[in-house]
Design a protein around this motif. Sequence first.
Motif, short mmCIF file in Angstrom:
data_model
loop_
_atom_site.label_atom_id
_atom_site.label_comp_id
_atom_site.label_asym_id
_atom_site.label_seq_id
_atom_site.Cartn_x
_atom_site.Cartn_y
_atom_site.Cartn_z
N ALA A 127 -26.35 10.51 36.27
CA ALA A 127 -26.85 11.85 35.63
C ALA A 127 -27.69 12.83 36.19
CB ALA A 127 -27.94 11.48 34.32
N ALA A 128 -28.34 12.65 37.17
CA ALA A 128 -29.13 13.22 38.17
C ALA A 128 -27.97 14.29 38.86
CB ALA A 128 -29.84 12.69 39.40
N LEU A 129 -26.53 13.79 39.10
CA LEU A 129 -25.70 14.43 40.02
C LEU A 129 -25.43 15.57 39.12
CD1 LEU A 129 -23.51 11.75 41.51
CD2 LEU A 129 -25.26 13.39 42.61
N GLY A 130 -25.17 15.46 37.81
CA GLY A 130 -24.84 16.62 36.86
C GLY A 130 -23.21 16.75 36.91
N TRP A 131 -22.53 15.85 37.44
CA TRP A 131 -21.36 15.89 37.70
C TRP A 131 -20.29 15.84 36.25
CZ3 TRP A 131 -20.05 12.86 42.59
CH2 TRP A 131 -20.59 13.35 43.71
N ALA A 132 -19.31 16.66 36.27
CA ALA A 132 -18.50 16.54 34.66
C ALA A 132 -17.23 15.79 35.06
CB ALA A 132 -18.23 17.93 34.33
N ILE A 133 -17.47 14.62 35.51
CA ILE A 133 -16.29 13.77 35.80
C ILE A 133 -16.76 12.22 35.38
CG2 ILE A 133 -15.29 14.78 37.66
CD1 ILE A 133 -16.66 13.27 39.47
N ASP A 134 -15.87 11.54 34.92
CA ASP A 134 -16.16 10.31 34.35
C ASP A 134 -16.65 9.23 35.45
OD1 ASP A 134 -15.75 8.06 32.27
OD2 ASP A 134 -14.69 7.16 34.00
N GLN A 135 -18.11 8.78 35.22
CA GLN A 135 -18.51 7.81 36.19
C GLN A 135 -17.75 6.72 36.51
OE1 GLN A 135 -21.95 5.53 34.54
NE2 GLN A 135 -22.76 5.37 36.61
N GLN A 136 -17.26 5.95 35.90
CA GLN A 136 -16.42 4.63 36.05
C GLN A 136 -15.30 5.16 36.89
OE1 GLN A 136 -17.43 1.53 35.85
NE2 GLN A 136 -15.83 1.59 37.32
N HIS A 137 -14.65 6.16 36.63
CA HIS A 137 -13.35 6.73 37.39
C HIS A 137 -13.80 7.13 38.90
CE1 HIS A 137 -9.64 8.39 38.26
NE2 HIS A 137 -10.33 9.67 38.62
N PHE A 138 -15.02 7.81 38.94
CA PHE A 138 -15.66 7.91 40.42
C PHE A 138 -15.68 6.67 41.09
CE2 PHE A 138 -18.78 8.87 43.62
CZ PHE A 138 -18.09 9.63 44.11
N LEU A 139 -16.53 5.87 40.28
CA LEU A 139 -16.78 4.47 41.01
C LEU A 139 -15.69 3.76 41.27
CD1 LEU A 139 -19.89 3.68 38.86
CD2 LEU A 139 -19.97 4.33 41.28
N THR A 140 -14.64 3.71 40.62
CA THR A 140 -13.35 3.08 41.14
C THR A 140 -12.66 3.73 42.32
OG1 THR A 140 -12.95 2.46 38.88
CG2 THR A 140 -10.98 2.45 40.30
N ALA A 141 -12.80 5.13 42.30
CA ALA A 141 -12.20 6.03 43.49
C ALA A 141 -13.05 5.47 44.58
CB ALA A 141 -12.03 7.31 43.20
N LEU A 142 -13.90 5.44 44.51
CA LEU A 142 -15.13 5.23 45.75
C LEU A 142 -14.83 3.71 46.19
CD1 LEU A 142 -17.53 6.33 47.36
CD2 LEU A 142 -19.13 5.02 45.83
N GLU A 143 -14.71 2.80 45.32
CA GLU A 143 -14.36 1.42 45.77
C GLU A 143 -13.11 1.45 46.44
OE1 GLU A 143 -14.61 -2.67 46.47
OE2 GLU A 143 -15.97 -1.21 46.19
N ASP A 144 -11.88 2.12 45.94
CA ASP A 144 -10.69 1.94 46.31
C ASP A 144 -10.75 2.59 48.03
OD1 ASP A 144 -9.73 1.02 44.21
OD2 ASP A 144 -8.78 2.85 43.44
N CYS A 145 -11.46 3.74 47.99
CA CYS A 145 -11.82 4.50 49.54
C CYS A 145 -12.41 3.47 50.30
CB CYS A 145 -12.36 5.75 49.26
SG CYS A 145 -12.21 6.62 50.71
N ARG A 146 -13.44 2.78 49.83
CA ARG A 146 -14.23 1.97 50.58
C ARG A 146 -13.28 0.87 51.18
NH1 ARG A 146 -16.42 -2.96 50.96
NH2 ARG A 146 -15.54 -3.57 48.74
#
Length: 78
Positions: free
Chosen positions: A23-42
């Motif tokens: 929430a502190a980021l204030g990003w208007a994107i889905d959290q789970q979608h971002f975390l999945t993309a981050l994990e895929d990239c990792r």
Amino acid sequence: MNSAANPTFEAYGHLLKTPENWAALGWAIDQQHFLTALEDCRRFRNGLMHFSPDPVTDDQLLPAQGLLELLRSVDPQI
């Protein structure tokens, strides 16, 4: 060496799973979608850096490109 000044992809994932941190980021994107993309990239990064002597194909770059697109959606200067 890992530190708070130099977090890993995995550390970012752990930090951003916490609702308050997200929430502190204030990003208007889905959290789970971002975390999945981050994990895929990792996973892509780890495979590339630790296990792959072969050149990277366009298909293999998709996780990194997907994460980059998400990041650019919240900050076009990235």
